[in-house]
Design an enzyme around this catalytic site. Structure first.
Site, PDB file in Angstrom:
ATOM      1  N   THR A  70     -41.313  -3.716 -17.488  1.00 26.95           N
ATOM      2  CA  THR A  70     -40.723  -2.617 -18.269  1.00 26.95           C
ATOM      3  C   THR A  70     -41.826  -1.781 -18.907  1.00 26.95           C
ATOM      4  O   THR A  70     -41.799  -0.545 -18.869  1.00 26.95           O
ATOM      5  CB  THR A  70     -39.801  -3.200 -19.371  1.00 26.95           C
ATOM      6  OG1 THR A  70     -38.762  -3.947 -18.744  1.00 26.95           O
ATOM      7  CG2 THR A  70     -39.199  -2.101 -20.235  1.00 26.95           C
ATOM      8  N   ASN A 146     -32.995  -4.218  -7.070  1.00 32.82           N
ATOM      9  CA  ASN A 146     -32.818  -5.550  -7.638  1.00 32.82           C
ATOM     10  C   ASN A 146     -31.429  -6.125  -7.399  1.00 32.82           C
ATOM     11  O   ASN A 146     -31.232  -7.323  -7.463  1.00 32.82           O
ATOM     12  CB  ASN A 146     -33.110  -5.544  -9.142  1.00 32.82           C
ATOM     13  CG  ASN A 146     -32.441  -4.399  -9.858  1.00 32.82           C
ATOM     14  OD1 ASN A 146     -32.561  -3.237  -9.474  1.00 32.82           O
ATOM     15  ND2 ASN A 146     -31.709  -4.702 -10.918  1.00 32.82           N
ATOM     16  N   CYS A 324     -30.919  -8.111 -17.008  1.00 27.82           N
ATOM     17  CA  CYS A 324     -31.009  -7.488 -18.328  1.00 27.82           C
ATOM     18  C   CYS A 324     -29.721  -6.772 -18.694  1.00 27.82           C
ATOM     19  O   CYS A 324     -29.438  -6.563 -19.844  1.00 27.82           O
ATOM     20  CB  CYS A 324     -32.148  -6.487 -18.382  1.00 27.82           C
ATOM     21  SG  CYS A 324     -33.377  -6.751 -17.144  1.00 27.82           S
TER      22      CYS A 324
HETATM   23  N1  PLP Z   1     -37.707  -3.129 -12.564  1.00 25.61           N
HETATM   24  C1  PLP Z   1     -36.856  -3.872 -11.832  1.00 25.61           C
HETATM   25  C2  PLP Z   1     -36.421  -3.362 -10.489  1.00 25.61           C
HETATM   26  C3  PLP Z   1     -36.390  -5.085 -12.316  1.00 25.61           C
HETATM   27  O1  PLP Z   1     -35.538  -5.812 -11.585  1.00 25.61           O
HETATM   28  C4  PLP Z   1     -36.819  -5.531 -13.594  1.00 25.61           C
HETATM   29  C5  PLP Z   1     -36.312  -6.787 -14.162  1.00 25.61           C
HETATM   30  O2  PLP Z   1     -35.337  -7.357 -13.730  1.00 25.61           O
HETATM   31  C6  PLP Z   1     -37.735  -4.723 -14.310  1.00 25.61           C
HETATM   32  C7  PLP Z   1     -38.155  -3.525 -13.763  1.00 25.61           C
HETATM   33  C8  PLP Z   1     -38.238  -5.151 -15.638  1.00 25.61           C
HETATM   34  O3  PLP Z   1     -39.192  -6.170 -15.515  1.00 25.61           O
HETATM   35  P1  PLP Z   1     -39.589  -7.075 -16.784  1.00 25.61           P
HETATM   36  O4  PLP Z   1     -38.480  -8.075 -16.953  1.00 25.61           O
HETATM   37  O5  PLP Z   1     -40.879  -7.717 -16.425  1.00 25.61           O
HETATM   38  O6  PLP Z   1     -39.698  -6.151 -17.938  1.00 25.61           O
END
Ligand code: PLP
Length: 382
Positions: A70, A146, A324
């Protein structure tokens, strides 16, 4: 326990845990200090940067370590848009909030526009072409979605960018693709790439932004000037050691086995529950379109949460969307953007694998699904 929620997070391997332990016991020094043990800690940080650049085929690139994926996405997006008085930023309809939110909250002169998906959850290149003009400053496209495992056509997107708005930066959110789907930054002509340690068997609390010489990013954290001034704050050396080890010991040779497990799971589910419907690209289709580790399937009329908890009762863990947002979101924005009917979207389950899963686990999950489906479908409204 059978864990098929690896897109939410992964279990750190024994090798990673050993590397973290060593970094804390013997390598705990501040990498900015001047004595020899601190220089050894600094060397570990440098070796991890080099490993990332090698993996991404990006010899001239820079790496900034962040606290998570993030933060890496935010650093690129907000740090690029902050210095612009006006312009357009584009993001795909299925971007993670880590990308979508900084695009939507850029300064008042910045217009954010969404890029549509086709039925498979990939960028609609014709629609994208219609959005590209000289006002576009930044294009954000995830490597792998995702929720559906759709691999985005990044090379074609870079071609369109080069033809229609060569000054625009192409940012790739590689959080769900890093290590599992090969990516060549140089060939793809991407400007930046975000990754996250906890999705690849490292630990939580470490991510990285990789970027090229064209980028002009203004830092989000000001302070002691670590990371060449791009991200002040003492580096998370145990996290970096974990990421370095996760890259070094990632079982690339088992990625194909993981894909075969995914395909086997798909076959077994379809054999036992013929009405099960795939959301996303054909799991057996072109490997450059469907990632080896994510399978999204709707089992109507049973709602996702009901099935998730039924499976949980047997020690089987799966997802229903991005981890999330699964607490707040009713119907996934990605599935909506693909034109999936609401009832189908409300029954979607995400199975996300890692290279350590086995065929036996796939059989057990398909059979458990069938058992619960037989009971629950009788009590679910169609
Ligand atoms: N981008 C994608 C496509 C994700 O799936 C995620 C988390 O699930 C993130 C960004 C965020 O990653 P982080 O949990 O390391 O902040």
């Amino acid at each position: 326990m059978i864990y098929l929620d690896n897109s939410a997070t992964t279990r750190p391997t024994d090798a990673v845990r050993a590397a973290v332990d060593l970094a804390m016991r013997e390598g705990f020094f501040n990498p900015s200090a001047l004595y020899a043990p601190a220089m050894a800690a600094e060397k570990e940080v440098r070796l991890c940067r080099e490993a990332i650049l090698k993996t991404l085929h990006f010899p001239g690139g820079k790496v900034v370590f962040t606290g998570c994926g993030t933060e890496a996405d935010n650093l690129m997006i907000s740090g690029t848009l902050a210095s612009l008085r006006e312009g357009t930023v584009l993001y795909t309809a299925g971007e993670h909030p880590a990308v979508k939110e900084p695009c939507l909250h850029a300064g008042s002169g910045i217009t954010a526009k969404e890029i549509s998906f086709d039925r498979d959850g990939r960028v609609d290149l014709e629609k994208l072409e219609g959005l590209l003009d000289s006002s576009v400053k930044l294009i954000c496209v995830m490597q792998v979605n995702n929720e559906t495992g759709a691999v985005q056509p990044l090379a074609q997107i870079a071609d369109l960018r080069d033809r229609l708005c060569p000054g625009a930066f192409l940012h790739v959110d590689g959080v769900q693709g890093f290590l599992r789907v090969p990516f060549d930054m140089t060939k793809c002509r991407a400007d930046s790439y975000a990754l996250s340690g906890h999705k690849v068997h490292a630990v939580k609390g470490i991510g990285a932004l990789v970027y090229g010489p064209r980028c002009r990013i203004s830092p989000r954290l000001l302070g002691g000037g670590q990371e060449s001034g791009m991200r002040s704050g003492t580096e998370n050396t145990p996290g970096i050691a974990a990421l370095k080890e996760a890259i070094a010991s990632f079982p690339f040779e088992d990625v194909e086995k993981m894909r075969q497990c995914k395909i086997h799971l798909y076959h077994r589910i379809r054999e036992l529950i013929p009405s099960a419907a795939v959301n996303g690209p054909d799991p057996e289709g072109d490997p450059s379109v469907s990632a080896p580790h994510v399978l999204n399937i709707s089992i109507e009329p049973v709602r996702s949460e009901t099935m998730l908890h039924a499976l949980e009762g047997e020690g089987i863990y799966v997802g229903i969307g991005s981890a999330c947002s699964s607490h707040k979101q009713k119907v996934s924005a990605t599935l909506r953007a693909m034109g999936i009917a609401p009832k189908q979207a409300e029954s979607a389950l995400r199975f996300s694998l890692c290279p350590y899963n086995t065929m036996e686990e796939m059989d057990a999950v398909a059979e458990a699904l069938k058992r619960h489906y037989d009971v629950l479908s009788r009590f679910s409204r169609r």
